[in-house]
Structure formats: C-alpha cells, structure tokens
Design an enzyme around this catalytic site. Structure first.
Site, short mmCIF file in Angstrom:
data_model
loop_
_atom_site.label_atom_id
_atom_site.label_comp_id
_atom_site.label_asym_id
_atom_site.label_seq_id
_atom_site.Cartn_x
_atom_site.Cartn_y
_atom_site.Cartn_z
N SER A 140 0.87 -1.18 0.00
CA SER A 140 0.00 0.00 0.00
C SER A 140 0.91 1.23 0.00
O SER A 140 2.12 1.11 0.08
CB SER A 140 -0.87 0.00 1.25
N LYS A 141 0.29 2.40 -0.05
CA LYS A 141 1.08 3.64 -0.06
C LYS A 141 2.04 3.71 1.12
O LYS A 141 3.17 4.14 1.01
CB LYS A 141 0.15 4.84 -0.04
N ARG A 142 1.51 3.29 2.26
CA ARG A 142 2.30 3.32 3.50
C ARG A 142 3.60 2.51 3.35
O ARG A 142 4.63 2.83 3.91
CB ARG A 142 1.43 2.73 4.60
#
Ligand code: GLU
Length: 467
Positions: free
Chosen positions: A241-243
């Site tokens: 994910s972006k994280r």
C-alpha cells in the site's frame, strides 16, 4: 532463433507505481539481454479513468528510470477497429456468437451462482441458439465460444505449469453491445500484432492468461511465452500500500533516489543472482533471465533501498553527482547555484557523499555553503556556543588568521594545538567551531568545511559569533 519482443502495457489511470516500474524493468532487461525489442503500449481503453496526465507520468517515470522503449508507444484505444475486426472474424468462423441476454437474466444467473456459493459464470444460453430467436430491438453482445471441456495449460516461466479447467472459464464477452471490444480481446490482438514473444507481468493476470490463450488459439495466433511475477508486498508481508512505498516513481525521484539505485533495487525485488546485492545495470543486462525470478512475493524494504542508494551515491563520480544534486540544492536555496558555488559544492562533495543516503541529505550537507552571514545557529548548535566556547573560538580565530597555509590539515593542526594548550578535548573546540561555521551540530567533517569556506568567510563567520 526468433527475435525476442517484450512489452510493458500500463493502464494510464494513475502514476507509474513501483510494481509497474519493476514489470517494465524486467521486460526491458529481458529484451536487452537477448538483443530484442522492448515495446510500450498504453492501455487507454477505459476512457473514464485514463488521463493524458497519467500517460505523461508513465513516459516520465520510464525515462527517469532509464528504461528506453523501442519505436513509438502503441495506444490501445486507437486500435479499437482492429480489435473489433478480429471479433467479427471469430463470429464469421462460428467461434463467437451473439448473445441477447437481458440484464435481468444475467442478474438471475448471478443470484443463482451466489446462492450456490460459486462464482458467476454465464451459462451459455445463446451459444447454440438459433439467431432467429433474437428479440427485436435488442443489441447483442458478442461472446467468445470458449472450450467447455478439457483444460488450458499455461507453461509459465515463473509459476511453472498452471492448468485451468475450461469448465471454470465462461464465454467471455469480446464485443459490447455498442460494438466496442473488451479488455482480453484487445490485449490478445495487440500482443499478436506487435509480435510480442514474451509477456512478463504481475501474477494478478494469470487467469487472464488462460482466457487469452483460448483466444489466441481460436484466432489462429501463436501463443506467446508467459512469465507471471508475484506481486510486491510490504515489509510486513501485507499487500503493498502507499504506506509501504507503493508510490509513483516521481515520489522516489523527489525523495532523492538515484535511478541506478532504483533499478538495482527493483531488480532484486523478485530476481536474484546468487547472493549478489549490488548489481549494475550492465551486469543485470548480462545476467537477467526468467529462470531466477522468485516464486514468492518480494517485500519492499526502505532500509535496503536506502543502503543501495547510499552505495550508488558514493560510487557516482562527483561531477555527475553534482548534476543530480543541483535541483535539490536549488530547491532549498531558492535559486540555482552559480559556477563559483558549484565549485565549492564539488570540493565538499567527496566528504558529504560518504554519509548521505539520498540527494536530499546530500543537499542538506552542503547548505552551509549558502548560509547568509550572520548565521542563525539552530537551537542545538546554540548550546555549543556558551561564553566559554566563544572565548575559545576567539583564540582559535587568531590562530587560524596566522596560518600561512589554508587547508584542512593546517586547520586541524591549529585546532589540536589550541585544544592542547587550553587543556580541553578536541570536541570542545570542534563542536563550537561547527556551530559557528555551519549553524548546525551535524555537518561534513569540520576541517573540510573550513577548507572549502576559505579563510575570509571562515574568519568572518567566527567574528560574527565571537563579537
Ligand atoms: N494494463 C494491464 C495493467 O496495467 C497490463 C496488462 C498486461 O500486461 O497484459 O495491469
């Protein structure tokens, strides 16, 4: 041997993210390794979600990564008529048929499937029905007459042999009722027309490979080789994910990663060559093959990326590194450094690059050169500038002013001699000196700082502090 042709086929609905960049890299390396061709196809048939901005970002991302494609990019939407032509040919050959199912009928099939706890499959009710039964005024879709028995085998270079039971794959719509082609048909026709020999992509397309294989065979096209690479996961093993770092390539550029480091990192995300971690692009081209692509998902790890980037920063020639760092410096300084300033940056670069893990840190490390007098030491630096320290700096300024030779070595000797005479530790001289000359508690080696600042600027900065 036939010439190897690979392609990268992104959908321009967002930035070029890290998974896409890796797919592009693998295709590029495979083509370059074999002296083949690497093509780019923009899959822009989803008109709602495709944007020109995303197309531009893909071009920019690939260019930044140094992945050059051969020839003009193919735009999928523009080839719609050709895709429809193949569908009509399949129709004429009895390998596809018109289906007049109403939305209500399809909904019923969906509900039944759900009640039976299985995925929805079109039941083929128009497959053999007499076209004379066609309801008036209904525009049909065209469905592919998929084989109903037997199985479809994908001999995948990464996944091994993967068998799909044909009864699990229903009759795919290949033309919508408005005559526009659907995804799998377009991909098959394009890959065939582009002469693609090897399809290397994420393993989320594995089921598509089965459907596409059926279409290739029906259309009389040669089936290309497949290699489905496991998707990238985060450091914690969860889907990226972006994280975790699922950002666009431009975000990595902004974070100060070098394209060479990024290539090396992406290569190792799913491909290995023994225990080698540092692999130059030249070596990668020489060594790359599909046999060493891993079968389990690789984990994205910023620590590894940072280590690699640090390595590439240290091994980049100073002149090249200066060019890479200039935009980062300019952003902080608010203007482009002039040639005299650039020469000073060059002089301190060998010291700064030893410690920097990215171009932002590199720029931070040379910022002291651009500080305007009188400097405003930050709070931490202020702590090293008490009265005792100022007294010592005053004496040090006198000793430095008396130097004939202005060099890092001469400055160091002077500082050491004074520390000894004053009976203080070297740090008690060096830290105030650093605070006075850079306004910070962290800087490149302080004697290098002194050498690069030069006599006048050094003495002036000291005088500003000691009053
Ligand atoms: N356009 C597809 C995607 O972005 C790739 C299709 C393919 O590689 O066959 O996921």
């Amino acid at each position: 041997m036939t010439k190897i042709v690979t392609r990268f086929a992104p959908s321009p609905t967002g930035y070029l993210h890290i998974g896409g960049a890796r797919t592009a890299l693998f295709n590029w390396l495979f083509a370059r390794h074999h002296g083949g061709t690497f093509l780019l196809r923009i899959e822009d048939t989803d008109r709602e979600r495709s944007t020109q901005d995303a197309v531009d970002k893909i071009f920019e991302g690939l260019t930044w990564l140094g992945l050059d494609w051969d020839g003009e990019p193919v735009l999928q939407f523009a080839r719609m008529n050709r895709h429809a032509e193949v569908a009509h040919k399949l129709l004429a050959e009895g390998k596809a048929y018109h289906c007049y199912c109403s939305p209500e009928e399809l909904e019923e099939m969906r509900a039944t499937a759900k009640a039976e706890g299985r995925p929805m499959r079109y039941d083929g009710r128009w497959r053999d029905r007499d076209p004379k039964d066609a309801p008036a005024g209904v525009k049909p879709v065209v469905r592919f007459k998929a084989p109903q028995t037997g199985s479809t085998l994908i001999k995948d270079h990464v996944q091994g042999d993967v068998t799909f039971q044909n009864e699990q794959l229903d009759d795919l719509i290949i033309l919508r009722s408005d005559g526009t082609p659907t995804y799998n048909l377009s991909v098959v026709v394009d890959d065939h027309d582009m002469g693609v020999t090897h399809i290397i992509r994420g393993d989320d397309h594995l089921t598509n490979a089965a459907r596409q294989t059926q279409l290739y065979l029906a259309a009389g096209f040669a089936v290309p080789e497949f290699a489905h690479i496991p998707l990238i996961h985060g450091a914690d093993g969860a889907k990226l994910s972006k994280r975790h770092g699922a950002l666009g390539t431009e975000a990595y550029a902004d974070m100060g990663y070098l394209p060479a480091a990024m290539r090396n990192y992406l290569l190792r995300l799913g491909w290995s060559h023994g225990d080698d971690e540092i692999i130059s692009t030249e070596q990668a081209i020489e060594w790359f093959g599909l046999d060493h692509v891993g079968r389990s998902p690789a984990r994205f790890d910023f620590v590894k990326l940072n280590n690699l980037n640090g390595h590439y920063i240290r091994s980049t020639p100073d002149a090249d590194l200066l060019q890479a760092a200039l935009p980062f410096i300019a952003k902080r300084v608010g203007r482009a450094p002039d040639t005299i300033e650039q020469a000073k940056v060059m002089a301190i670069l060998p010291a700064v690059k030893e410690r920097a893990k990215d171009l932002n840190e590199l720029a931070e490390g040379v910022l002291f050169l651009f500080a305007m007098r009188p400097l405003a030491p930050d709070a931490a630096a202020q702590k090293h500038l008490d009265d005792g320290a100022k007294q010592r700096l005053k004496k040090l300024a006198e000793a430095l002013a008396a130097l004939n030779d202005w060099s890092a070595a001469a400055a160091e000797a002077a500082v050491r001699a004074l520390a000894e005479a004053e009976q203080v530790k070297l740090g008690q001289m060096a830290q105030p000196l650093r605070a006075a000359l850079t306004g910070r508690t962290v800087s490149p080696p302080i004697f290098d700082v002194l050498a690069v600042l030069g006599r006048d600027e050094t003495l002036a900065r000291l005088a500003d502090i000691t009053g």
